[in-house]
Write a protein that holds these residues in place. Sequence first.
Motif, PDB file in Angstrom:
ATOM      1  N   GLY A   1     -17.158  20.423   4.739  1.00 53.68           N
ATOM      2  CA  GLY A   1     -16.091  20.272   3.765  1.00 53.68           C
ATOM      3  C   GLY A   1     -16.534  19.588   2.489  1.00 53.68           C
ATOM      4  O   GLY A   1     -15.756  18.838   1.880  1.00 53.68           O
ATOM      5  N   VAL A   2     -17.788  19.838   2.064  1.00 53.81           N
ATOM      6  CA  VAL A   2     -18.304  19.205   0.855  1.00 53.81           C
ATOM      7  C   VAL A   2     -18.934  20.253  -0.057  1.00 53.81           C
ATOM      8  O   VAL A   2     -19.275  21.357   0.373  1.00 53.81           O
ATOM      9  N   ASP A   3     -19.066  19.888  -1.292  1.00 50.07           N
ATOM     10  CA  ASP A   3     -19.784  20.675  -2.289  1.00 50.07           C
ATOM     11  C   ASP A   3     -21.013  19.871  -2.668  1.00 50.07           C
ATOM     12  O   ASP A   3     -20.892  18.722  -3.109  1.00 50.07           O
ATOM     13  N   ILE A   4     -22.187  20.429  -2.485  1.00 46.76           N
ATOM     14  CA  ILE A   4     -23.427  19.701  -2.759  1.00 46.76           C
ATOM     15  C   ILE A   4     -24.017  20.193  -4.066  1.00 46.76           C
ATOM     16  O   ILE A   4     -24.274  21.391  -4.232  1.00 46.76           O
ATOM     17  N   ARG A   5     -24.214  19.249  -4.992  1.00 48.58           N
ATOM     18  CA  ARG A   5     -24.724  19.587  -6.315  1.00 48.58           C
ATOM     19  C   ARG A   5     -25.837  18.621  -6.702  1.00 48.58           C
ATOM     20  O   ARG A   5     -25.854  17.462  -6.255  1.00 48.58           O
ATOM     21  N   PRO A   6     -26.754  19.060  -7.568  1.00 48.77           N
ATOM     22  CA  PRO A   6     -27.810  18.154  -8.035  1.00 48.77           C
ATOM     23  C   PRO A   6     -27.236  17.033  -8.893  1.00 48.77           C
ATOM     24  O   PRO A   6     -26.209  17.197  -9.560  1.00 48.77           O
ATOM     25  N   VAL A   7     -27.902  15.912  -8.885  1.00 46.02           N
ATOM     26  CA  VAL A   7     -27.589  14.818  -9.804  1.00 46.02           C
ATOM     27  C   VAL A   7     -28.255  15.149 -11.137  1.00 46.02           C
ATOM     28  O   VAL A   7     -29.478  15.274 -11.197  1.00 46.02           O
ATOM     29  N   ASP A   8     -27.452  15.319 -12.195  1.00 48.61           N
ATOM     30  CA  ASP A   8     -28.082  15.652 -13.475  1.00 48.61           C
ATOM     31  C   ASP A   8     -27.363  15.055 -14.679  1.00 48.61           C
ATOM     32  O   ASP A   8     -27.753  15.325 -15.808  1.00 48.61           O
ATOM     33  N   THR A   9     -26.333  14.254 -14.487  1.00 52.87           N
ATOM     34  CA  THR A   9     -25.686  13.574 -15.609  1.00 52.87           C
ATOM     35  C   THR A   9     -25.574  12.085 -15.291  1.00 52.87           C
ATOM     36  O   THR A   9     -25.769  11.657 -14.148  1.00 52.87           O
ATOM     37  N   HIS A  10     -25.214  11.311 -16.318  1.00 57.31           N
ATOM     38  CA  HIS A  10     -25.012   9.881 -16.110  1.00 57.31           C
ATOM     39  C   HIS A  10     -23.853   9.623 -15.155  1.00 57.31           C
ATOM     40  O   HIS A  10     -23.878   8.659 -14.386  1.00 57.31           O
ATOM     41  N   VAL A  11     -22.852  10.469 -15.196  1.00 56.80           N
ATOM     42  CA  VAL A  11     -21.747  10.342 -14.246  1.00 56.80           C
ATOM     43  C   VAL A  11     -22.250  10.537 -12.827  1.00 56.80           C
ATOM     44  O   VAL A  11     -21.879   9.798 -11.902  1.00 56.80           O
ATOM     45  N   ASP A  12     -23.103  11.537 -12.635  1.00 61.51           N
ATOM     46  CA  ASP A  12     -23.676  11.772 -11.309  1.00 61.51           C
ATOM     47  C   ASP A  12     -24.502  10.574 -10.843  1.00 61.51           C
ATOM     48  O   ASP A  12     -24.475  10.197  -9.666  1.00 61.51           O
ATOM     49  N   VAL A  13     -25.269   9.984 -11.770  1.00 60.24           N
ATOM     50  CA  VAL A  13     -26.071   8.810 -11.416  1.00 60.24           C
ATOM     51  C   VAL A  13     -25.164   7.682 -10.929  1.00 60.24           C
ATOM     52  O   VAL A  13     -25.432   7.036  -9.908  1.00 60.24           O
ATOM     53  N   ALA A  14     -24.065   7.443 -11.646  1.00 61.91           N
ATOM     54  CA  ALA A  14     -23.137   6.396 -11.228  1.00 61.91           C
ATOM     55  C   ALA A  14     -22.536   6.710  -9.867  1.00 61.91           C
ATOM     56  O   ALA A  14     -22.342   5.811  -9.042  1.00 61.91           O
ATOM     57  N   ALA A  15     -22.250   7.985  -9.622  1.00 62.93           N
ATOM     58  CA  ALA A  15     -21.706   8.371  -8.322  1.00 62.93           C
ATOM     59  C   ALA A  15     -22.722   8.121  -7.213  1.00 62.93           C
ATOM     60  O   ALA A  15     -22.378   7.608  -6.139  1.00 62.93           O
ATOM     61  N   ALA A  16     -23.983   8.480  -7.467  1.00 67.67           N
ATOM     62  CA  ALA A  16     -25.028   8.248  -6.467  1.00 67.67           C
ATOM     63  C   ALA A  16     -25.197   6.764  -6.189  1.00 67.67           C
ATOM     64  O   ALA A  16     -25.329   6.343  -5.032  1.00 67.67           O
ATOM     65  N   VAL A  17     -25.187   5.953  -7.238  1.00 71.80           N
ATOM     66  CA  VAL A  17     -25.313   4.499  -7.071  1.00 71.80           C
ATOM     67  C   VAL A  17     -24.158   3.958  -6.248  1.00 71.80           C
ATOM     68  O   VAL A  17     -24.342   3.096  -5.371  1.00 71.80           O
ATOM     69  N   SER A  18     -22.948   4.465  -6.498  1.00 68.33           N
ATOM     70  CA  SER A  18     -21.782   3.959  -5.767  1.00 68.33           C
ATOM     71  C   SER A  18     -21.874   4.269  -4.280  1.00 68.33           C
ATOM     72  O   SER A  18     -21.486   3.447  -3.442  1.00 68.33           O
ATOM     73  N   VAL A  19     -22.395   5.442  -3.931  1.00 70.03           N
ATOM     74  CA  VAL A  19     -22.542   5.797  -2.511  1.00 70.03           C
ATOM     75  C   VAL A  19     -23.630   4.943  -1.865  1.00 70.03           C
ATOM     76  O   VAL A  19     -23.444   4.401  -0.764  1.00 70.03           O
ATOM     77  N   LEU A  20     -24.763   4.794  -2.534  1.00 66.32           N
ATOM     78  CA  LEU A  20     -25.846   3.971  -1.985  1.00 66.32           C
ATOM     79  C   LEU A  20     -25.390   2.529  -1.785  1.00 66.32           C
ATOM     80  O   LEU A  20     -25.693   1.903  -0.761  1.00 66.32           O
ATOM     81  N   ASP A  21     -24.642   2.004  -2.757  1.00 63.71           N
ATOM     82  CA  ASP A  21     -24.139   0.634  -2.621  1.00 63.71           C
ATOM     83  C   ASP A  21     -23.160   0.522  -1.459  1.00 63.71           C
ATOM     84  O   ASP A  21     -23.175  -0.463  -0.708  1.00 63.71           O
ATOM     85  N   GLY A  22     -22.298   1.538  -1.308  1.00 63.07           N
ATOM     86  CA  GLY A  22     -21.302   1.494  -0.246  1.00 63.07           C
ATOM     87  C   GLY A  22     -21.904   1.513   1.142  1.00 63.07           C
ATOM     88  O   GLY A  22     -21.303   1.001   2.095  1.00 63.07           O
ATOM     89  N   VAL A  23     -23.102   2.101   1.278  1.00 63.12           N
ATOM     90  CA  VAL A  23     -23.745   2.197   2.593  1.00 63.12           C
ATOM     91  C   VAL A  23     -24.754   1.076   2.808  1.00 63.12           C
ATOM     92  O   VAL A  23     -24.778   0.440   3.867  1.00 63.12           O
ATOM     93  N   PHE A  24     -25.594   0.818   1.821  1.00 59.56           N
ATOM     94  CA  PHE A  24     -26.710  -0.104   2.009  1.00 59.56           C
ATOM     95  C   PHE A  24     -26.478  -1.506   1.444  1.00 59.56           C
ATOM     96  O   PHE A  24     -27.213  -2.433   1.806  1.00 59.56           O
TER      97      PHE A  24
END
Length: 357
Positions: A100-123
């Motif tokens: 139930g997900v859509d997987i897309r490459p990280v390629d904008t600053h918004v995507d970078v912030a989203a990736a950081v938020s997930v990494l922070d939420g887990v680690f």
Amino acid sequence: MSEPVTDPVAGPLAEIVADVLPADVPEAVIGDVIAELLPAEGPQVLADDPVEAAAAITELVEAATRQVFAPDPLADPVAALTTPAPEPADPATSAAARAGVDIRPVDTHVDVAAAVSVLDGVFAPGAGHHFYPPSLLRNLLAAGAPMLLAWDNEMPVGVVLALPGWTASGQPLVQSGPMAVLPTARGRGVSVALKLAQRAWAIDRGVTEIRWTFDAMAAVNANLNLRRLGATVEAFLPGYEGLRDADSHTPLPYDRLLVAWHLTGTPAVPAEGAGTLVWAVAAARDGLPVLDPTWAAAPAALVTVPADISALRRDDPAAASAWQHAVGAVLQEALAAGWQAGWDPRGAYRLTPPPTH
């Protein structure tokens, strides 16, 4: 997360942001991006002139949605101009649909912030600092690092990082890094979908192998990597992460297993072995590990690990250390002697000796 802007222009600015951004961008992600891009003196600068503030925010938001420069060191520029783009790999597409997900490459600053938020939420939940700062991810992207985000509608729920590289013989290689799935999205197959999407990215670029390491004590990771994905254990790496941080729950550095995921041909499956299985490491009634020293002469051996090593490290560090000593000793000896390691549904590593000739 930055504090919300409370000056009189906050309302109009929110409307401007909503007009500039795509509707499916999470508000929390945009808040992080804008906070990072604002001047160091903080949001109070927005109250000087509403018109100028509106123009500044518009520019900041447009910058946040621009692509990060990301060259692709494994791409063939000539083929990119002459060869039609390949269709998405069916396994990856199917896995994403099931999760139930859509997987897309990280390629904008918004995507970078989203990736950081997930990494922070887990680690690094509640740590007050980033697990990986946005600047690091942007630099990795600038080097051509493949990063993939799993989106559940407008919410980022998973991420996997990697680096392109080359083997000692000069063949292209993907070295996979941290993978994180938010607790609210687990149990759906998001991890499998992310790894299969990573596999498709690699195959499109002629890469035949992905490597990564994982915590040798993590049963969930072992099941995913060895049983579900079919990766092959290459080596045991004791104390791979060096000295633990001061706030670590266990005094020992984590041991890790190096695995190789061969993307062509049939995945290697360790032989089941014949005869009686020996539990090289099993759990005693008190929850501590028990070692059977006869395992090295057995046709196959099982090495159990705690079902939730993270909880054990938090609640009983001494027991966690005992388990790491016992499991690590057997895995290190077995792999050094040429044994193969797979994952058994009973929650244990299954070790089989090298074939005799």
